[in-house]
Motif scaffolding. Structure first.
Motif, PDB file in Angstrom:
ATOM      1  N   GLN A   4      14.596   7.283  -7.695  1.00 32.16           N
ATOM      2  CA  GLN A   4      15.889   7.469  -6.279  1.00 32.16           C
ATOM      3  C   GLN A   4      15.771   6.863  -5.423  1.00 32.16           C
ATOM      4  OE1 GLN A   4      17.450  11.777  -4.452  1.00 32.16           O
ATOM      5  NE2 GLN A   4      15.284  12.312  -5.521  1.00 32.16           N
ATOM      6  N   VAL A   5      16.326   6.450  -4.376  1.00 33.03           N
ATOM      7  CA  VAL A   5      16.830   5.466  -3.404  1.00 33.03           C
ATOM      8  C   VAL A   5      15.983   6.453  -2.858  1.00 33.03           C
ATOM      9  CG1 VAL A   5      17.631   4.302  -2.398  1.00 33.03           C
ATOM     10  CG2 VAL A   5      18.121   3.463  -4.641  1.00 33.03           C
ATOM     11  N   CYS A   6      15.398   6.467  -1.517  1.00 29.03           N
ATOM     12  CA  CYS A   6      15.094   7.636  -0.675  1.00 29.03           C
ATOM     13  C   CYS A   6      15.098   6.021   0.934  1.00 29.03           C
ATOM     14  CB  CYS A   6      13.623   7.740   0.125  1.00 29.03           C
ATOM     15  SG  CYS A   6      13.852   8.901  -1.451  1.00 29.03           S
ATOM     16  N   PHE A   7      15.464   6.929   2.297  1.00 28.67           N
ATOM     17  CA  PHE A   7      15.925   6.491   3.255  1.00 28.67           C
ATOM     18  C   PHE A   7      15.838   6.605   4.792  1.00 28.67           C
ATOM     19  CE2 PHE A   7      19.658   3.769   1.376  1.00 28.67           C
ATOM     20  CZ  PHE A   7      19.845   2.783   1.685  1.00 28.67           C
ATOM     21  N   LEU A   8      14.289   6.353   5.369  1.00 31.81           N
ATOM     22  CA  LEU A   8      14.100   6.372   6.489  1.00 31.81           C
ATOM     23  C   LEU A   8      14.604   5.725   7.652  1.00 31.81           C
ATOM     24  CD1 LEU A   8      11.881   8.576   8.129  1.00 31.81           C
ATOM     25  CD2 LEU A   8      10.527   6.530   7.478  1.00 31.81           C
ATOM     26  N   ASN A   9      15.077   6.417   8.830  1.00 28.93           N
ATOM     27  CA  ASN A   9      15.958   5.567   9.995  1.00 28.93           C
ATOM     28  C   ASN A   9      15.026   5.630  11.409  1.00 28.93           C
ATOM     29  OD1 ASN A   9      16.899   7.888  10.660  1.00 28.93           O
ATOM     30  ND2 ASN A   9      18.964   7.457   9.956  1.00 28.93           N
ATOM     31  N   GLY A  10      14.374   6.913  11.204  1.00 31.08           N
ATOM     32  CA  GLY A  10      13.920   6.687  12.732  1.00 31.08           C
ATOM     33  C   GLY A  10      13.822   7.098  13.925  1.00 31.08           C
ATOM     34  N   LYS A  61       0.810  -1.455   0.439  1.00 35.41           N
ATOM     35  CA  LYS A  61      -0.473   0.258  -0.013  1.00 35.41           C
ATOM     36  C   LYS A  61       0.678   1.160  -0.311  1.00 35.41           C
ATOM     37  CE  LYS A  61      -4.669   1.990   2.622  1.00 35.41           C
ATOM     38  NZ  LYS A  61      -4.875   1.824   3.525  1.00 35.41           N
ATOM     39  N   LEU A  62       2.158   1.622   1.149  1.00 36.85           N
ATOM     40  CA  LEU A  62       2.745   2.257   1.126  1.00 36.85           C
ATOM     41  C   LEU A  62       3.581   2.458  -0.203  1.00 36.85           C
ATOM     42  CD1 LEU A  62       2.677   2.771   5.054  1.00 36.85           C
ATOM     43  CD2 LEU A  62       1.442   4.326   3.247  1.00 36.85           C
ATOM     44  N   LYS A  63       3.908   1.058  -0.720  1.00 36.00           N
ATOM     45  CA  LYS A  63       5.017   0.704  -1.311  1.00 36.00           C
ATOM     46  C   LYS A  63       6.286   1.095  -0.697  1.00 36.00           C
ATOM     47  CE  LYS A  63       2.792   1.589  -5.618  1.00 36.00           C
ATOM     48  NZ  LYS A  63       1.976   2.205  -7.035  1.00 36.00           N
ATOM     49  N   VAL A  64       6.230   0.410   0.745  1.00 32.18           N
ATOM     50  CA  VAL A  64       7.768   1.005   2.020  1.00 32.18           C
ATOM     51  C   VAL A  64       8.358  -0.927   2.028  1.00 32.18           C
ATOM     52  CG1 VAL A  64       8.969   2.049   3.530  1.00 32.18           C
ATOM     53  CG2 VAL A  64       6.567   3.433   2.328  1.00 32.18           C
ATOM     54  N   TRP A  65       9.483  -0.712   1.448  1.00 22.63           N
ATOM     55  CA  TRP A  65      11.094  -1.686   2.235  1.00 22.63           C
ATOM     56  C   TRP A  65      11.420  -1.566   3.892  1.00 22.63           C
ATOM     57  CZ3 TRP A  65       9.562  -0.379  -2.395  1.00 22.63           C
ATOM     58  CH2 TRP A  65       9.805  -1.120  -4.298  1.00 22.63           C
ATOM     59  N   SER A  66      10.947  -2.849   4.026  1.00 22.99           N
ATOM     60  CA  SER A  66      11.990  -2.751   5.923  1.00 22.99           C
ATOM     61  C   SER A  66      12.632  -3.413   5.974  1.00 22.99           C
ATOM     62  CB  SER A  66      10.560  -1.880   6.720  1.00 22.99           C
ATOM     63  OG  SER A  66      11.094  -2.459   7.486  1.00 22.99           O
ATOM     64  N   GLY A  67      13.583  -3.373   6.915  1.00 22.12           N
ATOM     65  CA  GLY A  67      14.182  -4.762   7.479  1.00 22.12           C
ATOM     66  C   GLY A  67      13.765  -5.049   8.810  1.00 22.12           C
ATOM     67  N   GLY A  68      12.702  -3.985   8.942  1.00 21.80           N
ATOM     68  CA  GLY A  68      11.838  -4.476  10.348  1.00 21.80           C
ATOM     69  C   GLY A  68      13.077  -4.166  11.371  1.00 21.80           C
ATOM     70  N   GLU A  69      12.205  -4.132  12.732  1.00 13.86           N
ATOM     71  CA  GLU A  69      12.377  -3.533  13.870  1.00 13.86           C
ATOM     72  C   GLU A  69      13.207  -3.266  14.627  1.00 13.86           C
ATOM     73  OE1 GLU A  69      10.415  -1.105  15.339  1.00 13.86           O
ATOM     74  OE2 GLU A  69       8.942  -1.520  14.312  1.00 13.86           O
ATOM     75  N   ARG A  70      14.099  -2.769  15.144  1.00 11.65           N
ATOM     76  CA  ARG A  70      15.473  -2.940  15.365  1.00 11.65           C
ATOM     77  C   ARG A  70      15.697  -2.546  16.905  1.00 11.65           C
ATOM     78  NH1 ARG A  70      19.059   0.968  17.845  1.00 11.65           N
ATOM     79  NH2 ARG A  70      17.596   2.342  17.043  1.00 11.65           N
ATOM     80  N   SER A  71      16.155  -3.462  17.502  1.00  9.82           N
ATOM     81  CA  SER A  71      16.547  -3.829  19.374  1.00  9.82           C
ATOM     82  C   SER A  71      17.431  -3.544  19.690  1.00  9.82           C
ATOM     83  CB  SER A  71      15.875  -5.240  19.666  1.00  9.82           C
ATOM     84  OG  SER A  71      16.775  -5.848  19.478  1.00  9.82           O
ATOM     85  N   ASN A  72      17.530  -2.216  20.791  1.00 11.48           N
ATOM     86  CA  ASN A  72      19.146  -1.870  21.367  1.00 11.48           C
ATOM     87  C   ASN A  72      19.612  -3.182  21.838  1.00 11.48           C
ATOM     88  OD1 ASN A  72      18.542   1.027  20.796  1.00 11.48           O
ATOM     89  ND2 ASN A  72      17.500   0.942  22.625  1.00 11.48           N
ATOM     90  N   TYR A  73      21.006  -2.414  21.670  1.00  6.18           N
ATOM     91  CA  TYR A  73      22.054  -3.846  21.985  1.00  6.18           C
ATOM     92  C   TYR A  73      22.125  -3.574  23.359  1.00  6.18           C
ATOM     93  CZ  TYR A  73      25.925  -7.151  21.496  1.00  6.18           C
ATOM     94  OH  TYR A  73      26.339  -8.596  21.386  1.00  6.18           O
ATOM     95  N   PHE A  74      22.342  -2.194  24.181  1.00  4.95           N
ATOM     96  CA  PHE A  74      22.614  -2.104  25.309  1.00  4.95           C
ATOM     97  C   PHE A  74      21.167  -1.627  25.780  1.00  4.95           C
ATOM     98  CE2 PHE A  74      26.306  -2.880  22.785  1.00  4.95           C
ATOM     99  CZ  PHE A  74      27.207  -3.263  24.325  1.00  4.95           C
ATOM    100  N   ALA A  75      21.361  -0.640  27.087  1.00  7.61           N
ATOM    101  CA  ALA A  75      20.120  -0.533  27.551  1.00  7.61           C
ATOM    102  C   ALA A  75      19.901   0.849  26.725  1.00  7.61           C
ATOM    103  CB  ALA A  75      20.336   0.442  29.237  1.00  7.61           C
ATOM    104  N   PRO A  76      18.533   1.613  25.969  1.00 15.54           N
ATOM    105  CA  PRO A  76      18.556   2.737  25.137  1.00 15.54           C
ATOM    106  C   PRO A  76      18.750   4.195  25.663  1.00 15.54           C
ATOM    107  CG  PRO A  76      16.269   1.328  26.245  1.00 15.54           C
ATOM    108  CD  PRO A  76      17.272   0.864  26.765  1.00 15.54           C
TER     109      PRO A  76
END
Length: 546
Positions: free
Chosen positions: A381-387, A12-27
Motif C-alpha cells: 500500500q502507498v503511504c504519504f507524509l507531507n509534514g 534504513k527507513l525504506k522511505v523515498w522523499s522529494g526533498g525539502e520544500r521551501s516557501n515561495y512566499f513568507a511562511p
C-alpha cells in the motif's frame, strides 16, 4: 519546463522523499493574504474570461468584488469558525466568493452539483454552513435540504435566479469596509482553508479539510502572468481549488465555462484564448481524444497539460501527446486528503507507466499488510507524509483514524511499488481486489489489455459474483467515435492476450455510450457494474444474447 523532482531514498527507513520544500512566499502569509497582495500588484491584468457567460474581469474587478462579498459576510457577523457552503458551476462571480472566504479566513465547503438529494443533506448536516451560495438550478434542492436538516441559513444564487431569491448581484452592491484588509488566521497556516468532498466512488463522500498551506501551490510548474489556465473542474475538486488559487497567486488568466464538458468547445477555446495550462481528469481526456475536432485542433499554445484523479490509458495519453507541440503531458498523482500533488511524472518516455516521483515536501513509503515498510520493487500500500497539519475529515474522527496513522502517514488504499530509480507505479485500488477460485487478481490488469484495442476509448472492468467461481470479470466498454466494436471483439482480444482462465471476461461484455461516473468525474466502478447487471438481466429476460 518545470523543475523535475528528484527521489531520495533512505534504505534504513525504506522511505523515498522529494526533498525539502521551501516557501515561495513568507511562511506567515495566508493564501488569502498572498492573493490579496498579488492582485493589488497587477490590477489591470485580465483575471478571468467566461467563455459561456461572455464576461471579462480584470484582477482589480475581481479583488473589489471579493472585498464586497467579504464585507457582506463580516456584516452578518460571520467568524473564522463559520463555514460557507458552495454548490455551483464555474460562473463569473464564483471566484469572488472563493476569494472572499480566503480574505476572511473562513473555509468554504464545496459540493458537486450532481449530488443526489440525500447526499446533499448528509454533507450539509456535517458542516452546517452559515451561508450557502448555489446556482438557481439547485436552489429548490438546497432549500429542501436545509429545511429537512433544520439548518437556518441564508441562500444566495449564482445564476438562473428563481423569483425572489437573494442574488450574487445583490451582494456585489455591498459597500467595501473602510481600510479593508484580509484577516490574519487565528490558527496560522494550520487553519482549514476549504472543505472538499472525497470522490464518493465507494459510498457517501466525506468532507475533506484542506489546510491553509503554501504546499497547495504548484510552484514547480513556474506559472507566470503570461499563462492562460483552463480546468473544467468545479471547486469541489482539488484541481479546481488549485487552479483558482494559482490564478490569484501567479496572476494568470483563467478561462472558465459553466456548461457540461464539451471536448469540441475545449478545442476551440484552446485556439481562441491561446491556453497554456490545462488541468484535466482522465475521463475528459478520453472524450477529447475521441472527438472528431481533436484531429485538426490547434494545441500549439499548451505548455503544461496536467491530469490526475484516476488512471488514463497509454493509448489516450499517446493520442494527446501526438497533438501537442512539445512534451508537456504530465500526470499528477494525489489524493484530496494530501492537500497537494504527491508525485508527478516528468519522464514519460523513460517511465510511461509510472505516476512519477514525490515532489518537494513529500515523503512516500510502501507498506505490507503488517504495516512494515518495503524496499524497491516490492508491492504494497502507498503511504504519504507531507509534514503539515491536517484536520482530517470534518466531523468524522473515526474515518480520519483509518486513513491517517499515529505517525501522520496517510494510507491511500492504492497498491503500488517504487522502482530502483525512485518512480512510483500504481497497480490497483486495494478495495478493487477480486478472487476467482480464491486466486487474487485486479480489474485494472484486464483494463490495461482492453485499452490496447484500436477501437476502444474507455473501459471499466469489475467482478460479478458467481456461487461456484467467485468473482467473474465483466467489462463495460466505450468505443472510439466513428468506429465499429462489438462485445465479441473484446472477448476475443482478451482471450488472445491473456492466458489465465480466471482473468477472462467470464461474466461478459457490453458496449456503452459512456461509463458511470462519480460527481468528481472518476469512473464509478460500483455504478458501472450496477448498469451492466441491469442491461444484462434485461437482455436475459428478453431472450437476447450479449
Amino acid at each position: 519546463m518545470p523543475n523535475k523532482p528528484e527521489s531520495k531514498y533512505d534504505p534504513k527507513l525504506k522511505v523515498w522523499s522529494g526533498g525539502e520544500r521551501s516557501n515561495y512566499f513568507a511562511p506567515h502569509l495566508s493564501i488569502g493574504e498572498i492573493i490579496f497582495r498579488e492582485m493589488e500588484r497587477h490590477p489591470k491584468l485580465i483575471a478571468q474570461i467566461s467563455a459561456t457567460e461572455k464576461t471579462v474581469l480584470t484582477r482589480e474587478e475581481v479583488r473589489f468584488n471579493a472585498m464586497r462579498v467579504a464585507t457582506y459576510m463580516r456584516g452578518l457577523g460571520l467568524k473564522q469558525c463559520d463555514i460557507v457552503g458552495l454548490i455551483a458551476r464555474n460562473t463569473t462571480h464564483l471566484v469572488a466568493v472563493a476569494y472572499a472566504c480566503f480574505f476572511n479566513g473562513m473555509p468554504f465547503h464545496s459540493l458537486n452539483i450532481s449530488y443526489e438529494q440525500d447526499t446533499i443533506e448528509k454533507l450539509l448536516s456535517i458542516t452546517r454552513p452559515s451561508l450557502i451560495f448555489c446556482d438557481g438550478d439547485e436552489y429548490e434542492r438546497v432549500l429542501a435540504a436545509t429545511e429537512h436538516i433544520k439548518l437556518d441559513t441564508t441562500i444566495i444564487t449564482m445564476r438562473n435566479h428563481p423569483s425572489g431569491s437573494l442574488r450574487i448581484q445583490d451582494i456585489l452592491t455591498t459597500p467595501i469596509e473602510d481600510n479593508f484588509r484580509p484577516a490574519r488566521l487565528e490558527q496560522g497556516p494550520d487553519q482549514t482553508l476549504a472543505i472538499l468532498c472525497s470522490s464518493g466512488t465507494t459510498g457517501v463522500p466525506k468532507a475533506v479539510t484542506i489546510t491553509n498551506s503554501q504546499q497547495v501551490l504548484l510552484t514547480f510548474f513556474r506559472l507566470t502572468s503570461d499563462d492562460v489556465q483552463y480546468t473544467h473542474s468545479t471547486l469541489d475538486w482539488i484541481s479546481g481549488l488549485i487552479t483558482i488559487i494559482s490564478a490569484g497567486v501567479f496572476s494568470t488568466t483563467s478561462i472558465i465555462a459553466d456548461n457540461v464538458f464539451d471536448p469540441a468547445l475545449l478545442c476551440r477555446l484552446i485556439k481562441e484564448y491561446k491556453i497554456t495550462f490545462i488541468f484535466q481528469c482522465p475521463s475528459h481526456m478520453a472524450m477529447l481524444a475521441n472527438c472528431p475536432e481533436f484531429e485538426t485542433s490547434d494545441l500549439s499554445s499548451i505548455r503544461f497539460y496536467i491530469y490526475g484523479g484516476s488512471n488514463c490509458s497509454l493509448k489516450v495519453q499517446n493520442r494527446i501527446r501526438s497533438r501537442l507541440s512539445h512534451d508537456c503531458l504530465h500526470f499528477a498523482y494525489a489524493l484530496t486528503e494530501l492537500n497537494s500533488v504527491g508525485c508527478t511524472n516528468l519522464h514519460f518516455d523513460e517511465k510511461p507507466n509510472s505516476v512519477g516521483r514525490p515532489i518537494k515536501g513529500i515523503s512516500l513509503k510502501i507498506i505490507n499488510e503488517q504495516g512494515e515498510a518495503l524496499g524497491p520493487n516490492e508491492t504494497g500500500q502507498v503511504c504519504f507524509l507531507n509534514g503539515q497539519n491536517w484536520s482530517g475529515y470534518y466531523g468524522n474522527p473515526e474515518e480520519t483514524l483509518i486513513i491517517r496513522d499515529s505517525e501522520k502517514w496517510l494510507h491511500t488504499g492504492d497498491l503500488g511499488y517504487m522502482d530502483e530509480d525512485g518512480f512510483l507505479y500504481i497497480i490497483a485500488r486495494q478495495k478493487d481486489m477480486l478472487k476467482y477460485h480464491n486466486i487474487m487478481y485486479y480489474p485494472n490488469e484486464i483494463e490495461t489489455v482492453i485499452s490496447q484495442m484500436q477501437n476502444v476509448a474507455e473501459v471499466c472492468v469489475f467482478g460479478v459474483w458467481d456461487a461456484v467461481n467467485g468473482d467473474e470479470a465483466a467489462a463495460s466498454v466505450v468505443k472510439r467515435h466513428g468506429t465499429n466494436l462489438v462485445a465479441q471483439d473484446v472477448l476475443d482480444f482478451v482471450k488472445e492476450h491473456i492466458d489465465a482462465q480466471y482473468k477472462q471476461l467470464n461474466a461478459g461484455v457490453i458496449i456503452v455510450d459512456d461509463l458511470k461516473r462519480s460527481a468528481n468525474g472518476k469512473t464509478n466502478r460500483r455504478a458501472t457494474k450496477a448498469h451492466f447487471l441491469e442491461i444484462t438481466n434485461r437482455r436475459a429476460f428478453g431472450g437476447q444474447s450479449m
